[in-house]
Design a protein around this motif. Sequence first.
Motif, PDB file in Angstrom:
ATOM      1  N   THR A  93      -2.234  35.693  47.788  1.00 62.79           N
ATOM      2  CA  THR A  93      -2.480  36.016  49.188  1.00 62.79           C
ATOM      3  C   THR A  93      -2.530  34.729  50.008  1.00 62.79           C
ATOM      4  N   ALA A  94      -2.212  34.855  51.275  1.00 60.05           N
ATOM      5  CA  ALA A  94      -2.327  33.740  52.216  1.00 60.05           C
ATOM      6  C   ALA A  94      -2.664  34.313  53.575  1.00 60.05           C
ATOM      7  N   HIS A  95      -3.498  33.616  54.323  1.00 62.47           N
ATOM      8  CA  HIS A  95      -3.765  34.051  55.689  1.00 62.47           C
ATOM      9  C   HIS A  95      -4.116  32.876  56.588  1.00 62.47           C
ATOM     10  N   PHE A  96      -3.859  33.076  57.864  1.00 68.45           N
ATOM     11  CA  PHE A  96      -4.219  32.107  58.890  1.00 68.45           C
ATOM     12  C   PHE A  96      -5.079  32.812  59.925  1.00 68.45           C
ATOM     13  N   GLU A  97      -6.174  32.148  60.307  1.00 63.87           N
ATOM     14  CA  GLU A  97      -7.094  32.733  61.275  1.00 63.87           C
ATOM     15  C   GLU A  97      -7.321  31.765  62.420  1.00 63.87           C
ATOM     16  N   GLU A  98      -7.175  32.254  63.640  1.00 62.06           N
ATOM     17  CA  GLU A  98      -7.439  31.422  64.803  1.00 62.06           C
ATOM     18  C   GLU A  98      -8.881  30.917  64.757  1.00 62.06           C
ATOM     19  N   GLY A  99      -9.073  29.688  65.220  1.00 62.34           N
ATOM     20  CA  GLY A  99     -10.396  29.084  65.147  1.00 62.34           C
ATOM     21  C   GLY A  99     -11.469  29.813  65.921  1.00 62.34           C
ATOM     22  N   ASP A 100     -11.066  30.533  66.966  1.00 60.92           N
ATOM     23  CA  ASP A 100     -12.042  31.290  67.749  1.00 60.92           C
ATOM     24  C   ASP A 100     -12.164  32.740  67.290  1.00 60.92           C
ATOM     25  N   GLY A 101     -11.502  33.085  66.170  1.00 63.47           N
ATOM     26  CA  GLY A 101     -11.631  34.431  65.616  1.00 63.47           C
ATOM     27  C   GLY A 101     -10.851  35.502  66.358  1.00 63.47           C
ATOM     28  N   THR A 102      -9.900  35.116  67.234  1.00 63.11           N
ATOM     29  CA  THR A 102      -9.188  36.118  68.022  1.00 63.11           C
ATOM     30  C   THR A 102      -7.925  36.628  67.344  1.00 63.11           C
ATOM     31  N   GLY A 103      -7.382  35.900  66.368  1.00 66.88           N
ATOM     32  CA  GLY A 103      -6.135  36.310  65.733  1.00 66.88           C
ATOM     33  C   GLY A 103      -6.153  36.066  64.244  1.00 66.88           C
ATOM     34  N   PHE A 104      -5.354  36.859  63.524  1.00 73.23           N
ATOM     35  CA  PHE A 104      -5.355  36.817  62.070  1.00 73.23           C
ATOM     36  C   PHE A 104      -3.981  37.244  61.562  1.00 73.23           C
ATOM     37  N   ARG A 105      -3.370  36.455  60.674  1.00 71.31           N
ATOM     38  CA  ARG A 105      -2.104  36.802  60.041  1.00 71.31           C
ATOM     39  C   ARG A 105      -2.285  36.758  58.533  1.00 71.31           C
ATOM     40  N   PHE A 106      -1.667  37.692  57.819  1.00 72.55           N
ATOM     41  CA  PHE A 106      -1.892  37.761  56.380  1.00 72.55           C
ATOM     42  C   PHE A 106      -0.641  38.217  55.642  1.00 72.55           C
ATOM     43  N   THR A 107      -0.557  37.809  54.388  1.00 73.79           N
ATOM     44  CA  THR A 107       0.490  38.265  53.489  1.00 73.79           C
ATOM     45  C   THR A 107      -0.065  38.297  52.075  1.00 73.79           C
ATOM     46  N   SER A 108       0.393  39.259  51.280  1.00 74.55           N
ATOM     47  CA  SER A 108      -0.099  39.410  49.911  1.00 74.55           C
ATOM     48  C   SER A 108       1.009  39.966  49.034  1.00 74.55           C
ATOM     49  N   ARG A 109       1.109  39.443  47.805  1.00 71.88           N
ATOM     50  CA  ARG A 109       2.057  39.933  46.814  1.00 71.88           C
ATOM     51  C   ARG A 109       1.311  40.113  45.497  1.00 71.88           C
TER      52      ARG A 109
END
Length: 276
Positions: A93-109
Amino acid sequence: MNPVRPLALAALLGTLVVAPAATQPAPEPVLGPHRAVYDLRLDSRRAARGMDDARGRILFETSGNRCEGFTTTFRQVVQLTVNGNPVTMDVNTAHFEEGDGTGFRFTSRSSENGAPRNETDGSARRTGDAVQIAVRRPRELETRADAATIFPTEHLLQLVKASRAGQTILEAKVYDGAETGEKIYNATAVIGRRIAPGAGEVEEAARDPKLAALARWPVTISYFEDGSDRATPIYSIAFELYENGVSRQLVIDYGEFALQGTLTKLEWQAETPCGR
């Protein structure tokens, strides 16, 4: 049974630390960018229905800060023996989260015995009155969650805040894109008494001078699927949490069996200053 669901430290809505009037407010938690390896084995202290043996490893890596956002990667490989049959489960899995908690992107295999099993991709964005979720795989889906829902790194920061403040029970709605990307979890955390820096016997990796200088707390998190009337958690995680977000002594309980995770390697990553 899903023995390879990615490790999720509790994403919780905690109250901010409130200092006495005569002192300065406690500083915001700063997560330590690091790479950690945990060796897994079947927890013999708990009943294991149909599970003869289990061994594996978790590789967890996180970097970033409030200014530039947080990036986390995770891999868990577990070799199971179920009713005499060997099964190897592998999750990335990998994810990126905006520092202010407003956005989140994720991927998992994930794969089972080398064959593809699940693939999940999506994102979430906080708006004024909700969290908008857009899943691309395994099937296209748009949905929304309660505005109180938080993402993985934000919940870790809130858990550290709550631990420092001496709170003992926390509850939150958590979205981490797990499984098919559709589920929201109600997470209930029980936080134990503060363990002073350097106290107690720990494994070699946890004797790192930087880690040994920090306080830690025993934490148990139970996860319930939002909207379900099921009385027991889907799974739970117990661990000791350090002030900088590192964990040791994991116990991941899936109900039918549990895995113990021992911290065997810890490497610090470069830190970037952030004034936020």
